[in-house]
Scaffold this active site. Structure first.
Site, PDB file in Angstrom:
ATOM      1  N   MET A  27      67.402  -0.743 -45.998  1.00 11.56           N
ATOM      2  CA  MET A  27      68.081  -1.702 -45.091  1.00 11.56           C
ATOM      3  C   MET A  27      69.398  -0.389 -44.629  1.00 11.56           C
ATOM      4  O   MET A  27      69.377   0.026 -44.907  1.00 11.56           O
ATOM      5  CB  MET A  27      69.381  -1.906 -45.977  1.00 11.56           C
ATOM      6  N   GLY A  29      70.920  -1.694 -41.669  1.00 14.21           N
ATOM      7  CA  GLY A  29      72.170  -3.132 -41.494  1.00 14.21           C
ATOM      8  C   GLY A  29      72.378  -4.322 -40.504  1.00 14.21           C
ATOM      9  O   GLY A  29      73.042  -4.658 -39.600  1.00 14.21           O
ATOM     10  N   LEU A  52      70.221   4.509 -45.187  1.00 13.37           N
ATOM     11  CA  LEU A  52      70.558   5.939 -45.392  1.00 13.37           C
ATOM     12  C   LEU A  52      71.603   6.401 -43.728  1.00 13.37           C
ATOM     13  O   LEU A  52      71.035   5.565 -43.020  1.00 13.37           O
ATOM     14  CB  LEU A  52      68.948   6.578 -44.781  1.00 13.37           C
ATOM     15  N   CYS A 120      60.682   9.362 -37.720  1.00  9.62           N
ATOM     16  CA  CYS A 120      61.165   9.176 -38.415  1.00  9.62           C
ATOM     17  C   CYS A 120      60.663   8.703 -39.820  1.00  9.62           C
ATOM     18  O   CYS A 120      61.300   8.258 -40.673  1.00  9.62           O
ATOM     19  CB  CYS A 120      62.515   8.042 -38.069  1.00  9.62           C
ATOM     20  N   CYS A 217      68.059   5.610 -31.762  1.00  8.76           N
ATOM     21  CA  CYS A 217      69.608   5.438 -32.873  1.00  8.76           C
ATOM     22  C   CYS A 217      70.253   6.155 -32.307  1.00  8.76           C
ATOM     23  O   CYS A 217      71.149   6.082 -32.087  1.00  8.76           O
ATOM     24  CB  CYS A 217      69.455   5.209 -34.081  1.00  8.76           C
TER      25      CYS A 217
END
Length: 381
Positions: A27, A29, A52, A120, A217
């Site tokens: 998740m 968010g 994370l 990632c 991100c």
């Protein structure tokens, strides 16, 4: 636990009741992974949410559009509380910096155009987080990526999302066959992002109208150079802007401010014909520019290949495939010629402009949606 062979397969492909099937949901968010968690919980699965923390969330709170930062951790936790399943936050700051951010900085300094989102997925989410899911005795791990996992004659296959506008196959090419057996992508079949938001509204999720993140991100404002300067002080050394014919046309404030194919912002106006960045010479601190035709590339060298085809990569001298050399480019017909299990050359039947080291070249079935793997572009000819 032994499986009951008489039971029909549940929606995740296991021959047992959803209540006996544990799913770890990664998740971020955002609305996509939140919908996945709520959707699986509604079906009665034993859902465990995991988020994370990838970098200092205190500093990231003010950065709009940054995933896995403070506000997103809060949103993921709130969804878990509202829907009613356990949620854990894992500190992966050191892992993320070592596996993703440091390479991003070093690649950029070397004149490449890296894609940290792929790294990632490869080195954090589908490696360490996936192992965490196994440690939690989960039967599988689900994510909110827009891609389809289908079962073929030789096991799980990776296919493009039903909605081509949302397809994330380019960013998941390095998913291995073993990882693919364990992963699930419940959103891949949806016709559009609107369908996802409709599900979010149906489940009453407070993130239903949350905007999609648009940037890397840890670079939420899109200013890569400022991040590189913080990570590698002194990286923005000035140098010359040089025409491919050897003429010095001006100066720049650091190679890190430029990318292959760039036209705007060169600061060398007054010329008759438009010029583009065709090469970055990091050692000489030079930005080399030239006419658009110099960007045209037909042969693309690759390494770190991940192959997902049914036959071994080296079983043929060449493969006829479709490829993408950037996430935003359409697929192009190409010939893939293996050199080893992890190296190859791709010949584009129609030359592409702006092929850049550090980007990925992803392989697809020529006339289908299946992802056959891909590799990293590592130098130009």
């Amino acid at each position: 636990m032994a499986l009951d062979s008489d039971k029909p397969l549940n929606s995740l492909g296991f021959a047992k009741d959803p209540a006996d099937t544990r799913v770890v949901v990664a998740m971020s968010g955002g609305v996509d992974s939140s919908v996945v968690a709520a959707y699986l919980a509604e079906q009665g699965y034993d859902v465990v949410g995991v988020t994370l923390q990838l970098y200092d969330h205190g500093a990231a709170l003010a950065k709009k559009g940054a995933c896995c930062a403070g506000i997103d951790i809060h949103d993921a936790r709130r969804v878990a509380e509202d829907v009613g399943f356990p949620h854990y936050v894992l500190d992966y700051e050191n892992i993320f910096r070592d596996a993703v951010i440091d390479e991003f900085a070093d690649s950029y300094l070397a004149g490449a155009t890296p894609v940290p989102c792929i790294r990632c997925n490869e080195r954090v989410k589908f490696k360490d987080l996936l192992q965490t899911a196994r440690d939690l005795d989960a039967d599988c791990m689900a994510t909110g990526h827009y891609i389809q996992r289908k079962t073929g004659l030789n096991g799980a296959e990776l296919h493009c999302a039903a909605d081509s506008n949302r397809d994330q196959s380019y960013f998941l090419f390095s998913t291995t066959a073993e990882q693919l057996e364990y992963l699930r992508f419940p959103l891949g079949h949806l016709p559009s992002k609107d369908a996802t938001r409709e599900l979010a509204a149906k489940y009453g999720l407070q993130v239903a109208d949350k905007p999609d993140s648009q940037d890397i991100c840890f670079v939420p404002d899109g200013n890569y150079a400022s991040v590189i300067e913080k990570l590698r002080p002194g990286a923005a050394d000035p140098g010359e802007i040089v025409h491919a014919d050897g003429r010095v046309l001006g100066t720049h404030e650091g190679v890190i401010h430029y990318t292959i194919g760039q036209r705007r912002g060169l600061g060398i106006g007054g010329l008759a014909d438009p010029l583009y960045v065709v090469r970055l010479d990091v050692d000489a601190k030079q930005v080399i520019v030239g006419p658009k035709e110099m960007l045209s590339t037909r042969k693309v060298p690759l390494r770190e290949i991940n192959w997902l085809g049914d036959e071994p990569l080296m079983s043929r001298p060449e493969w006829t495939v479709a490829v993408k050399v950037r996430s935003t480019r359409p697929v192009r017909e190409a010939i893939l010629r293996p050199i080893s299990e992890t190296e190859a050359e791709v010949e584009l039947l129609t030359p592409e402009e702006g092929v850049s080291p550090g980007q990925a070249c992803v392989f697809y079935e020529q006339d289908g949606t299946r992802v056959l793997g891909g590799g990293w572009i590592w130098r130009g000819y």
